[in-house]
Scaffold this active site. Sequence first.
Site, short mmCIF file in Angstrom:
data_model
loop_
_atom_site.label_atom_id
_atom_site.label_comp_id
_atom_site.label_asym_id
_atom_site.label_seq_id
_atom_site.Cartn_x
_atom_site.Cartn_y
_atom_site.Cartn_z
CB ALA A 239 -0.91 0.00 1.22
CD GLU B 285 -3.61 -7.94 1.90
OE1 GLU B 285 -4.49 -8.19 2.75
OE2 GLU B 285 -3.15 -6.80 1.71
CD GLU C 172 -0.05 -6.33 5.41
OE1 GLU C 172 -0.50 -6.27 4.26
OE2 GLU C 172 0.59 -7.33 5.84
N GLY D 25 -0.15 -5.40 0.36
CA GLY D 25 -1.20 -5.43 -0.65
C GLY D 25 -0.76 -6.10 -1.94
#
Length: 255
Positions: free
Chosen positions: A61, A109, A129, A106
Site C-alpha cells: 500500500a 494480497e 503489516e 497489498g
Amino acid sequence: MTATLEAADGVGTLSLDRPPMNALDVATQDRLKELAEEATRREDVRAVVLYGGEKVFAAGADIKEMQVMDHAAMILRARALQDAFTAVARIPKPVVAAVTGYALGGGCELALCADFRVAGENAKLGQPEILLGLIPGAGGTQRLSRLIGPSRAKDLIFTGRQVRAEEALALGLVDRVVPAAEVYEQAHAWAARLAKGPATALRAAKEAIDTGLETDIETGLAVERNWFAGLFATEDRERGMRSFVEEGPGKAEFL
C-alpha cells in the site's frame, strides 16, 4: 493510468503502472476494480495475467497516503479496499499472477487473488503489516490461510517476514519459480493455454472450488452438482464429448 488492461489472443494482461514500486494507493485500488470488472465482461478476454512489470510486482500500500487517514476515514475505505481485490479474485476466468521482485502487503494480497502464481527467482513475498502495528486488510488473513494453511499463514503474518521464491514455492504460496526474465512469458503461456479451454466449464470449476472453500461441503457439493448438470446444456459440452468419441481424448477445440 495506474493500471491498464490489454488483450490479445484471448489473454488479457492487467498491468500495474505506478513507478517505482507500484504502491497500491486509493486510485490504483479503484482502477483495479474497474479493470477486473472489465475483464469479467469482455468476451475477448478468456484468461488474465496480473503483472507488475519486469522489476517489481507491487511493494504494498501507499504508506504515506495511509498515514494521514484516521479511524473514521479507514472505516469508510476498508470495504472499498477489499471490494477492489475481491473483484480481481472473482474474475470468472483463469487468472495467473506474474510476480517479479517484491510482492509485499497489498502486493502479496493481490497475487493471492489469482488462481496461479508464477514467481521469478528474484521474488520476495510477505505480509509485513504487523511491523506497522496493523494486520492485512485486503484479504490476506483469509486468502493466505486458505492457500497455505493457518499455521504457516500465522507465521508470515505474525512476524511480517519476507520469503524468497524457493521458500514461497515450498510453502505453496507460489506454484512455479522461473528466471526473472521469463516470468511474464511463462505466466502468459499458462494463461494462453487455459484461454483455449471451454470458457463456461472453466467458470463453473472456478466458482465451485472457490465457493466450496468458503462454505460447508454440502453447499459446495450443491454448487458442483448444479454446474455439472447445467453444463450439459452447453455447446462446449457437445463439442468436447463428440471430439472424445470421434477423435479420442484431448483433441477438442473450443470456441
